[in-house]
Design a protein around this motif. Structure first.
Motif, mmCIF file in Angstrom:
data_model
loop_
_atom_site.group_PDB
_atom_site.id
_atom_site.type_symbol
_atom_site.label_atom_id
_atom_site.label_comp_id
_atom_site.label_asym_id
_atom_site.label_seq_id
_atom_site.Cartn_x
_atom_site.Cartn_y
_atom_site.Cartn_z
ATOM 1 N N LYS A 73 0.872 -1.314 0.013
ATOM 2 C CA LYS A 73 -0.026 0.079 0.010
ATOM 3 C C LYS A 73 1.055 1.211 -0.060
ATOM 4 C CE LYS A 73 -3.887 -1.990 2.431
ATOM 5 N NZ LYS A 73 -4.696 -1.988 3.874
ATOM 6 N N ASN A 74 0.725 1.994 -1.091
ATOM 7 C CA ASN A 74 1.455 3.332 -1.079
ATOM 8 C C ASN A 74 2.823 2.974 -1.130
ATOM 9 O OD1 ASN A 74 -1.182 4.881 -0.788
ATOM 10 N ND2 ASN A 74 -0.701 4.855 1.240
ATOM 11 N N ASN A 75 3.124 1.914 -2.037
ATOM 12 C CA ASN A 75 4.592 1.807 -2.145
ATOM 13 C C ASN A 75 5.170 1.205 -0.935
ATOM 14 O OD1 ASN A 75 4.656 2.114 -4.913
ATOM 15 N ND2 ASN A 75 4.858 4.499 -4.362
ATOM 16 N N MET A 76 4.580 0.741 0.076
ATOM 17 C CA MET A 76 4.954 0.046 1.344
ATOM 18 C C MET A 76 4.477 -1.229 1.524
ATOM 19 S SD MET A 76 7.212 2.401 2.710
ATOM 20 C CE MET A 76 7.158 1.933 4.404
ATOM 21 N N TRP A 77 5.285 -1.972 2.056
ATOM 22 C CA TRP A 77 4.967 -3.370 2.250
ATOM 23 C C TRP A 77 4.224 -3.469 3.772
ATOM 24 C CZ3 TRP A 77 4.186 -6.689 -1.484
ATOM 25 C CH2 TRP A 77 4.824 -6.617 -2.877
ATOM 26 N N SER A 78 3.128 -4.106 3.856
ATOM 27 C CA SER A 78 2.740 -4.124 5.234
ATOM 28 C C SER A 78 2.133 -5.518 5.381
ATOM 29 C CB SER A 78 1.391 -3.109 5.431
ATOM 30 O OG SER A 78 0.200 -3.487 4.485
ATOM 31 N N VAL A 79 1.857 -5.931 6.698
ATOM 32 C CA VAL A 79 1.555 -7.228 7.143
ATOM 33 C C VAL A 79 0.561 -7.213 8.102
ATOM 34 C CG1 VAL A 79 2.478 -9.712 8.111
ATOM 35 C CG2 VAL A 79 3.947 -8.073 6.764
ATOM 36 N N GLY A 80 -0.568 -8.130 7.623
ATOM 37 C CA GLY A 80 -1.716 -8.037 8.724
ATOM 38 C C GLY A 80 -1.991 -9.596 8.835
ATOM 39 N N LEU A 81 -2.555 -9.860 10.051
ATOM 40 C CA LEU A 81 -3.202 -11.170 10.196
ATOM 41 C C LEU A 81 -4.301 -11.447 9.441
ATOM 42 C CD1 LEU A 81 -2.830 -11.349 14.170
ATOM 43 C CD2 LEU A 81 -1.140 -12.154 12.549
ATOM 44 N N ASN A 82 -4.308 -12.767 9.041
ATOM 45 C CA ASN A 82 -5.752 -13.377 8.505
ATOM 46 C C ASN A 82 -6.862 -13.381 9.519
ATOM 47 O OD1 ASN A 82 -7.374 -14.778 7.194
ATOM 48 N ND2 ASN A 82 -6.428 -16.553 6.662
ATOM 49 N N PRO A 83 -7.845 -12.322 9.341
ATOM 50 C CA PRO A 83 -9.062 -12.566 10.312
ATOM 51 C C PRO A 83 -9.750 -13.797 10.585
ATOM 52 C CG PRO A 83 -9.413 -11.446 8.230
ATOM 53 C CD PRO A 83 -7.946 -11.698 8.094
ATOM 54 N N ASP A 84 -9.513 -14.658 9.572
ATOM 55 C CA ASP A 84 -10.325 -16.098 9.447
ATOM 56 C C ASP A 84 -9.874 -16.965 10.711
ATOM 57 O OD1 ASP A 84 -12.016 -15.289 7.509
ATOM 58 O OD2 ASP A 84 -10.802 -16.122 5.940
ATOM 59 N N ILE A 85 -8.469 -16.720 10.844
ATOM 60 C CA ILE A 85 -7.912 -17.457 11.709
ATOM 61 C C ILE A 85 -7.470 -16.841 13.067
ATOM 62 C CG2 ILE A 85 -6.630 -19.071 9.933
ATOM 63 C CD1 ILE A 85 -4.427 -16.818 11.938
ATOM 64 N N ALA A 86 -8.084 -15.689 13.364
ATOM 65 C CA ALA A 86 -8.092 -14.758 14.484
ATOM 66 C C ALA A 86 -9.443 -14.460 14.834
ATOM 67 C CB ALA A 86 -7.140 -13.538 14.301
ATOM 68 N N PRO A 87 -10.425 -15.318 15.211
ATOM 69 C CA PRO A 87 -11.648 -14.786 15.869
ATOM 70 C C PRO A 87 -11.798 -14.097 17.031
ATOM 71 C CG PRO A 87 -11.329 -17.187 16.301
ATOM 72 C CD PRO A 87 -10.168 -16.693 15.535
ATOM 73 N N LYS A 88 -12.483 -13.105 16.891
ATOM 74 C CA LYS A 88 -12.745 -12.493 18.399
ATOM 75 C C LYS A 88 -13.202 -13.234 19.664
ATOM 76 C CE LYS A 88 -12.777 -8.057 16.055
ATOM 77 N NZ LYS A 88 -13.345 -6.728 15.733
ATOM 78 N N LEU A 89 -12.843 -13.206 20.813
ATOM 79 C CA LEU A 89 -13.270 -14.135 21.853
ATOM 80 C C LEU A 89 -13.603 -13.066 22.874
ATOM 81 C CD1 LEU A 89 -10.934 -16.995 22.077
ATOM 82 C CD2 LEU A 89 -13.145 -16.917 20.931
#
Length: 482
Positions: free
Chosen positions: A286-302
């Motif tokens: 994004k905007n010529n910058m590499w960013s890392v995010g967690l997969n929301p499917d494997i991180a359910p909210k408890l």
């Protein structure tokens, strides 16, 4: 013996249950984590998954539908289709048609399942006019086939297998000859797939060639070449030309015909099931910058269930109240451990991607040397923790899906005093070999010299080790004369 009482000061390491749980969750894969979360949800009433609430959306929809209906009723007609706030299928389970019925779908799934080689051959044998003894021999042969479709035991062992079965049913007086087994085997080898039950690759190819029409001019030449298969295996084409008396053009056409044959008769029946990995993290630019995010499917909210937690009374020491208190503490600790796991995973993945941006831009050749200690020092974690969090954890990148451990590699020094990762060197070796002349393949020594010219100081034996790890044969085996 004299007993005495005294004090002693000592340092010891003890792992609390919460810390043990956090370490265990850290090393779980995404699928294992999903199962662990489900187990906790099933066993702990005070733990629940946060679901999306759509009540407000439903209310808004009803208000909208009511307004539309009111406007239409104010007119002097009733439309054919009145707006409703639900779907017909939500309140009525209709009888589906034949094409959409569950029975049809189940049958369709059954037909789509892959039939095994054994089942496929048994169906054909049951249609043959075999005697009971011949059918028993045939089934023993089928049971002895390996996954490639080759007969994995000798004829003598097949005879012993048949006689053992006859002995179990009280027919030990019957003697089975090797010729009987060979006759049945010849029949099986003519079934589909052709040449199944062959005892080696050469026999498999011979059977397929003999089944070809005689009008194919290269057929006889191919049979002649296979008689001298030892020269074909060693790629000794000069001797092959001499013993077969073929011209270079004829030998080339003959080898092309042999290449059209199936080396393994059971290859089409091998399991086609693939193990799909779910990414734990995703890399985006994004905007010529590499960013890392967690997969929301494997991180359910408890969260803690508010209803059950409200039932806990502070001063009550009853069994039920103590149970709720224990479950509340376990729920809070589990939520905290999950949160710590995700934070650690994101922190480590971000650090790795920060080091390997050239890989994201240019592929394997851009991979930088990186070891566990480098990441551990940067994110202020122990090496064992980094090892746990990168094992069986996958990250989705524009270059594909990779295990986080893939980004770690040893280094080789360069002539300029820098370092080059082993992954980048492997990629470079693969690229050099892919561009070589088939008639003059590059030797390991030549590749080492080419890499040295590029500033990568690597020994010939190291090139050989990397080449073998890529499953690339030696230069002599890669050489093609025709």
């Amino acid at each position: 013996m004299k007993l005495s009482l005294g004090l002693k000061v000592a340092n010891s390491l003890s792992l609390t249950p919460q810390l043990q749980q956090a370490i265990r969750l850290l090393q779980l894969s995404s699928l294992e984590l999903e199962q662990e979360i489900q187990n906790q949800l099933d066993s702990n009433p005070l733990l629940e998954k946060v679901e999306e609430h759509i009540d407000q959306q439903v209310d808004d929809k009803k208000i909208e539908n009511t307004a539309e209906l009111s406007d239409q009723l104010n007119e002097n007609y009733l439309p054919d289709d009145l707006p409703i706030d639900t779907q017909w299928d939500d309140i009525y389970t209709h009888q589906p048609t034949a094409l959409g019925s569950g029975d049809f779908e189940d049958k369709q799934e059954q037909h789509s399942e892959d039939m095994t080689l054994k089942q496929h051959l048994e169906d054909q044998i049951n249609l043959l006019n075999f005697s009971k003894i011949d059918k028993l021999i045939a089934f023993c042969v089928i049971d002895a086939l390996d996954e490639k479709g080759f007969l994995s035991i000798s004829i003598e062992e097949t005879v012993e297998s048949v006689e053992h079965l006859l002995d179990q049913v009280g027919l030990s007086h019957l003697n089975i000859e090797e010729d009987e087994v060979l006759v049945v085997l010849k029949h099986i080898q003519q079934l589909d797939p052709l040449a199944v039950g062959s005892r080696n690759l050469v026999e498999c190819l011979f059977i397929q060639l003999n089944a070809l029409p005689d009008s194919i001019k290269e057929k006889s030449n191919a049979l002649n070449v296979l008689k001298h298969y030892q020269f074909l295996i060693t790629n000794d084409l000069q001797k092959l030309l001499k013993v077969t008396s073929l011209s270079i053009l004829e030998l080339k056409e003959t080898i092309n015909l042999i290449k059209t044959l199936k080396p393994y008769p059971g290859i089409d029946f091998q399991s086609k099931q693939f193990e799909y990995q779910i990414p734990d993290a995703v890399v985006m630019k994004k905007n010529n910058m590499w960013s890392v995010g967690l997969n929301p499917d494997i991180a359910p909210k408890l969260r803690v269930n508010s209803y059950y937690s409200s039932l806990i009374k502070r001063a009550d020491s009853s069994v039920d109240n103590q149970y709720l208190k224990t479950q509340l503490l376990e729920a809070k600790n589990f939520i905290k451990s999950i949160d710590e796991r995700h934070k650690t995973l994101l922190k480590v993945a971000t650090c790795i991607i920060r080091h390997q941006q050239d890989f994201l831009e240019h592929g394997d050749e851009g991979m930088k040397p990186l070891i566990l200690r480098d990441v551990a020092e940067e994110v202020e974690l122990h090496e064992s923790t980094v090892s746990r969090v990168t094992t069986n954890k996958y990250i989705l990148t524009p270059k594909g899906l990779f295990e986080l451990k893939y980004f770690f590699s040893s280094h080789v020094g360069t002539t300029t005093g820098g370092e080059c990762s082993s992954t980048a060197i492997r990629a470079r070796i693969k690229k050099l070999i892919s561009a070589e002349s088939p008639q003059k393949p590059l030797s390991d020594n030549t590749i080492a010299n080419l890499l040295k010219n590029e500033g990568i100081d690597v020994a010939r034996r190291t090139v050989a080790k990397y080449r073998e790890s890529l499953h690339i044969p030696s230069s002599s085996d890669r050489k093609v004369l025709i």
